[in-house]
Design an enzyme around this catalytic site. Structure first.
Site, PDB file in Angstrom:
ATOM      1  N   GLY A   1       0.791  -1.183   0.032  1.00 41.66           N
ATOM      2  CA  GLY A   1       0.017  -0.038   0.170  1.00 41.66           C
ATOM      3  C   GLY A   1       0.816   1.296  -0.023  1.00 41.66           C
ATOM      4  O   GLY A   1       0.324   2.232   0.440  1.00 41.66           O
TER       5      GLY A   1
ATOM      6  N   ILE B   1      -0.381   7.066   3.874  1.00 46.26           N
ATOM      7  CA  ILE B   1       0.482   6.724   4.992  1.00 46.26           C
ATOM      8  C   ILE B   1       1.499   6.151   4.334  1.00 46.26           C
ATOM      9  O   ILE B   1       2.648   6.261   4.768  1.00 46.26           O
ATOM     10  CB  ILE B   1      -0.187   6.027   6.097  1.00 46.26           C
ATOM     11  CG1 ILE B   1      -1.342   6.742   6.898  1.00 46.26           C
ATOM     12  CG2 ILE B   1       0.872   5.564   7.033  1.00 46.26           C
ATOM     13  CD1 ILE B   1      -2.060   5.748   7.687  1.00 46.26           C
TER      14      ILE B   1
ATOM     15  N   CYS C   1       0.938  -5.233  -7.121  1.00 45.62           N
ATOM     16  CA  CYS C   1       0.552  -6.587  -6.335  1.00 45.62           C
ATOM     17  C   CYS C   1      -0.644  -6.453  -5.641  1.00 45.62           C
ATOM     18  O   CYS C   1      -1.055  -5.447  -4.995  1.00 45.62           O
ATOM     19  CB  CYS C   1       1.941  -6.607  -5.444  1.00 45.62           C
ATOM     20  SG  CYS C   1       1.496  -7.515  -3.756  1.00 45.62           S
TER      21      CYS C   1
ATOM     22  N   VAL D   1      -1.983  -8.002  -2.521  1.00 46.99           N
ATOM     23  CA  VAL D   1      -1.616  -8.782  -1.066  1.00 46.99           C
ATOM     24  C   VAL D   1      -2.164  -9.935  -0.702  1.00 46.99           C
ATOM     25  O   VAL D   1      -1.743 -10.840  -0.096  1.00 46.99           O
ATOM     26  CB  VAL D   1      -1.267  -7.802   0.093  1.00 46.99           C
ATOM     27  CG1 VAL D   1      -0.171  -6.788  -0.108  1.00 46.99           C
ATOM     28  CG2 VAL D   1      -2.589  -7.150   0.400  1.00 46.99           C
TER      29      VAL D   1
ATOM     30  N   ASN E   1       1.119  -2.636   5.365  1.00 46.38           N
ATOM     31  CA  ASN E   1       0.358  -1.504   5.450  1.00 46.38           C
ATOM     32  C   ASN E   1      -1.028  -1.287   4.409  1.00 46.38           C
ATOM     33  O   ASN E   1      -1.874  -0.422   4.702  1.00 46.38           O
ATOM     34  CB  ASN E   1       1.035  -0.412   5.090  1.00 46.38           C
ATOM     35  CG  ASN E   1       0.299   1.123   4.833  1.00 46.38           C
ATOM     36  OD1 ASN E   1       0.167   1.729   5.894  1.00 46.38           O
ATOM     37  ND2 ASN E   1       0.250   1.547   3.629  1.00 46.38           N
TER      38      ASN E   1
ATOM     39  N   SER F   1      -5.134   0.105  13.451  1.00 47.50           N
ATOM     40  CA  SER F   1      -5.859   1.314  13.489  1.00 47.50           C
ATOM     41  C   SER F   1      -6.164   1.433  15.138  1.00 47.50           C
ATOM     42  O   SER F   1      -6.299   0.518  15.801  1.00 47.50           O
ATOM     43  CB  SER F   1      -6.973   1.008  12.521  1.00 47.50           C
ATOM     44  OG  SER F   1      -8.035   2.045  12.945  1.00 47.50           O
TER      45      SER F   1
ATOM     46  N   TYR G   1     -13.995  -4.038   9.940  1.00 45.29           N
ATOM     47  CA  TYR G   1     -12.517  -3.360   9.911  1.00 45.29           C
ATOM     48  C   TYR G   1     -12.182  -3.490  11.400  1.00 45.29           C
ATOM     49  O   TYR G   1     -10.981  -3.789  11.636  1.00 45.29           O
ATOM     50  CB  TYR G   1     -13.087  -1.925   9.530  1.00 45.29           C
ATOM     51  CG  TYR G   1     -11.602  -1.109   9.405  1.00 45.29           C
ATOM     52  CD1 TYR G   1     -10.745  -1.340   8.357  1.00 45.29           C
ATOM     53  CD2 TYR G   1     -11.563   0.106  10.476  1.00 45.29           C
ATOM     54  CE1 TYR G   1      -9.781  -0.525   8.195  1.00 45.29           C
ATOM     55  CE2 TYR G   1     -10.132   0.724  10.280  1.00 45.29           C
ATOM     56  CZ  TYR G   1      -9.311   0.454   9.110  1.00 45.29           C
ATOM     57  OH  TYR G   1      -8.332   1.282   9.220  1.00 45.29           O
TER      58      TYR G   1
ATOM     59  N   LYS H   1      -8.732  -5.437  12.081  1.00 51.58           N
ATOM     60  CA  LYS H   1      -7.689  -4.720  13.114  1.00 51.58           C
ATOM     61  C   LYS H   1      -7.359  -5.073  14.390  1.00 51.58           C
ATOM     62  O   LYS H   1      -6.176  -4.962  14.830  1.00 51.58           O
ATOM     63  CB  LYS H   1      -8.175  -3.071  12.692  1.00 51.58           C
ATOM     64  CG  LYS H   1      -7.899  -2.640  11.483  1.00 51.58           C
ATOM     65  CD  LYS H   1      -6.675  -2.481  10.812  1.00 51.58           C
ATOM     66  CE  LYS H   1      -6.841  -1.823   9.522  1.00 51.58           C
ATOM     67  NZ  LYS H   1      -5.207  -1.925   8.899  1.00 51.58           N
TER      68      LYS H   1
HETATM   69  P1  NAI Z   1      -4.976   4.997   1.224  1.00 49.97           P
HETATM   70  O1  NAI Z   1      -6.364   4.292   0.393  1.00 49.97           O
HETATM   71  O2  NAI Z   1      -4.414   6.082   0.787  1.00 49.97           O
HETATM   72  O3  NAI Z   1      -3.919   3.876   1.094  1.00 49.97           O
HETATM   73  C1  NAI Z   1      -3.969   2.509   0.855  1.00 49.97           C
HETATM   74  C2  NAI Z   1      -3.323   2.015  -0.313  1.00 49.97           C
HETATM   75  O4  NAI Z   1      -3.496   0.221  -0.093  1.00 49.97           O
HETATM   76  C3  NAI Z   1      -3.979   2.239  -1.721  1.00 49.97           C
HETATM   77  O5  NAI Z   1      -2.625   2.738  -2.431  1.00 49.97           O
HETATM   78  C4  NAI Z   1      -4.316   1.008  -2.192  1.00 49.97           C
HETATM   79  O6  NAI Z   1      -4.196   0.873  -3.698  1.00 49.97           O
HETATM   80  C5  NAI Z   1      -3.767  -0.024  -1.384  1.00 49.97           C
HETATM   81  N1  NAI Z   1      -4.164  -1.402  -1.466  1.00 49.97           N
HETATM   82  C6  NAI Z   1      -5.456  -1.538  -1.179  1.00 49.97           C
HETATM   83  N2  NAI Z   1      -5.677  -2.906  -1.177  1.00 49.97           N
HETATM   84  C7  NAI Z   1      -4.620  -3.406  -1.678  1.00 49.97           C
HETATM   85  C8  NAI Z   1      -4.247  -4.931  -2.145  1.00 49.97           C
HETATM   86  N3  NAI Z   1      -5.171  -6.133  -2.067  1.00 49.97           N
HETATM   87  N4  NAI Z   1      -2.929  -5.094  -2.569  1.00 49.97           N
HETATM   88  C9  NAI Z   1      -1.975  -4.069  -2.669  1.00 49.97           C
HETATM   89  N5  NAI Z   1      -2.574  -2.971  -2.300  1.00 49.97           N
HETATM   90  C10 NAI Z   1      -3.591  -2.369  -1.839  1.00 49.97           C
HETATM   91  O7  NAI Z   1      -5.185   4.552   2.598  1.00 49.97           O
HETATM   92  P2  NAI Z   1      -4.254   5.036   3.966  1.00 49.97           P
HETATM   93  O8  NAI Z   1      -5.046   5.643   5.016  1.00 49.97           O
HETATM   94  O9  NAI Z   1      -2.896   5.354   3.663  1.00 49.97           O
HETATM   95  O10 NAI Z   1      -4.047   3.291   4.679  1.00 49.97           O
HETATM   96  C11 NAI Z   1      -3.034   2.691   5.003  1.00 49.97           C
HETATM   97  C12 NAI Z   1      -3.373   2.023   6.260  1.00 49.97           C
HETATM   98  O11 NAI Z   1      -3.537   2.771   7.325  1.00 49.97           O
HETATM   99  C13 NAI Z   1      -4.285   1.028   5.999  1.00 49.97           C
HETATM  100  O12 NAI Z   1      -4.270  -0.448   6.659  1.00 49.97           O
HETATM  101  C14 NAI Z   1      -5.451   1.724   6.876  1.00 49.97           C
HETATM  102  O13 NAI Z   1      -6.313   0.800   7.191  1.00 49.97           O
HETATM  103  C15 NAI Z   1      -4.780   2.437   8.033  1.00 49.97           C
HETATM  104  N6  NAI Z   1      -5.437   3.208   8.668  1.00 49.97           N
HETATM  105  C16 NAI Z   1      -5.634   4.514   7.900  1.00 49.97           C
HETATM  106  C17 NAI Z   1      -6.298   5.607   8.789  1.00 49.97           C
HETATM  107  C18 NAI Z   1      -7.043   6.700   7.996  1.00 49.97           C
HETATM  108  O14 NAI Z   1      -7.751   7.292   8.788  1.00 49.97           O
HETATM  109  N7  NAI Z   1      -6.365   7.112   6.717  1.00 49.97           N
HETATM  110  C19 NAI Z   1      -6.568   5.027  10.199  1.00 49.97           C
HETATM  111  C20 NAI Z   1      -6.173   3.989  10.777  1.00 49.97           C
HETATM  112  C21 NAI Z   1      -5.376   3.218  10.085  1.00 49.97           C
END
Ligand code: NAI
Length: 271
Positions: free
Chosen positions: A12, A17, A63, A65, A91, A165, A180, A184
């Site tokens: 990700g 993040i 990829c 995941v 991530n 999270s 979710y 988590k």
């Molecule tokens: P985001 O949507 O900006 O980034 C997530 C990335 O993961 C995207 O680039 C997406 O293409 C990729 N992705 C999704 N499914 C995938 C898969 N099957 N294989 C490969 N890549 C995949 O979101 P963010 O916020 O950066 O999320 C990153 C992590 O942070 C996640 O695990 C999310 O649950 C966690 N998180 C985010 C929070 C928020 O408020 N944004 C709060 C707490 C945790």
């Protein structure tokens, strides 16, 4: 562990993040394998990071995941392009928007898909919870298993950091995201179970210098929140940038004594 010259896989890593972490790590001299389903964003970021550099510092692998062979290919890429692995960051994630708080019942989706489904009005039918559990939990278990195997064979320690999270610690019913939360909480429990991995009697010293930790961010301003941005504004929910979350990642990397811990990073609590 000093970040310079370390090899890091970040799933990700093309957005939010993960992307912010990739940029910080490269700034501090690490080499990164960026893994993401989003090829365009991943390739653009990689090109930017490598531009003007004598030696490549970033490599992109498209990829999913949840697909074992694609997950394994990340570790092969780290070996082939950068000569091994020091850190895995699990991530990649999807978010669930459901329940009374967001007023969209029973859906499990990523940001782009929510937007598309809204347009098509197919939100409720299309997305099973199973997919979320596979991406947010099962892939973390699977990635960790492979990384531990790599670290054991390399014999020079290593680090795994999982993005959990705050919902995986608090399960706040005001933000109704039950699948979710389940995923988590799973990541949090899984990570805690590795506390003391190095000394684990069962492991007979095979994992010397190997650590597993997690970050638990609160509401963070990324693409994941796009579908609920207006609601967040209206309800004055506090939101943080990705930077304090990245600070916590860096702290865990640099402090070798941190093992089996969960670090909350929220606008209210700090990390
Ligand atoms: P985001 O949507 O900006 O980034 C997530 C990335 O993961 C995207 O680039 C997406 O293409 C990729 N992705 C999704 N499914 C995938 C898969 N099957 N294989 C490969 N890549 C995949 O979101 P963010 O916020 O950066 O999320 C990153 C992590 O942070 C996640 O695990 C999310 O649950 C966690 N998180 C985010 C929070 C928020 O408020 N944004 C709060 C707490 C945790």
């Amino acid at each position: 562990m000093h970040v310079e010259n370390k090899v890091v896989i970040i799933t990700g890593g093309a957005s939010g993040i993960g992307k912010a972490l990739v940029e910080r790590l490269v700034k501090h001299g690490a080499k990164v394998v960026i893994a993401d389903m989003n090829a365009q964003a991943g390739e653009e970021l990689t090109m930017e990071l490598n531009e003007g550099k004598e030696h490549k510092v970033a490599h992109f692998v498209q990829c999913d995941v949840t697909k074992s062979l694609q997950l394994v290919s990340l570790f092969t890429a780290a070996e082939e392009h950068f000569g091994g692995l020091d850190i895995l960051v699990n991530n990649a994630g999807l978010w669930e928007v459901s329940g009374p708080f967001f007023g969209i019942p029973g859906s499990v989706v990523d940001a782009d898909t929510i937007a598309a489904a809204h347009e098509e009005n197919t939100l409720r039918r299309v997305f099973p919870w199973k997919r979320l559990i596979e991406v947010d939990l099962v892939a973390v278990l699977e990635g960790t298993r492979i990384a531990l195997d790599v670290f054991r064979k390399q014999g020079r320690g290593g680090l795994i950091i999982n993005t959990a999270s705050l919902q995986g610690v608090n399960a706040d019913p005001m933000v109704m995201t039950p699948a979710y939360v389940a995923a988590k909480f799973g990541v949090v429990g899984f990570t805690r179970n590795f506390k003391g991995l190095e000394q684990g009697l069962l492991y007979e010293g095979k994992y010397k210098g190997v650590r597993v930790n997690a970050i638990a961010p609160g509401t963070t301003d990324t693409a994941m929140l796009n579908p609920v941005r207006q609601i967040i504004k209206d309800t004055r929910l506090q939101m943080q940038t990705a930077e304090p979350v990245v600070d916590a990642f860096m702290m865990i990397i640099e402090d070798d004594s941190i093992s089996g811990e969960i670090f909350k990073v929220t606008p209210e609590e700090g990390c």
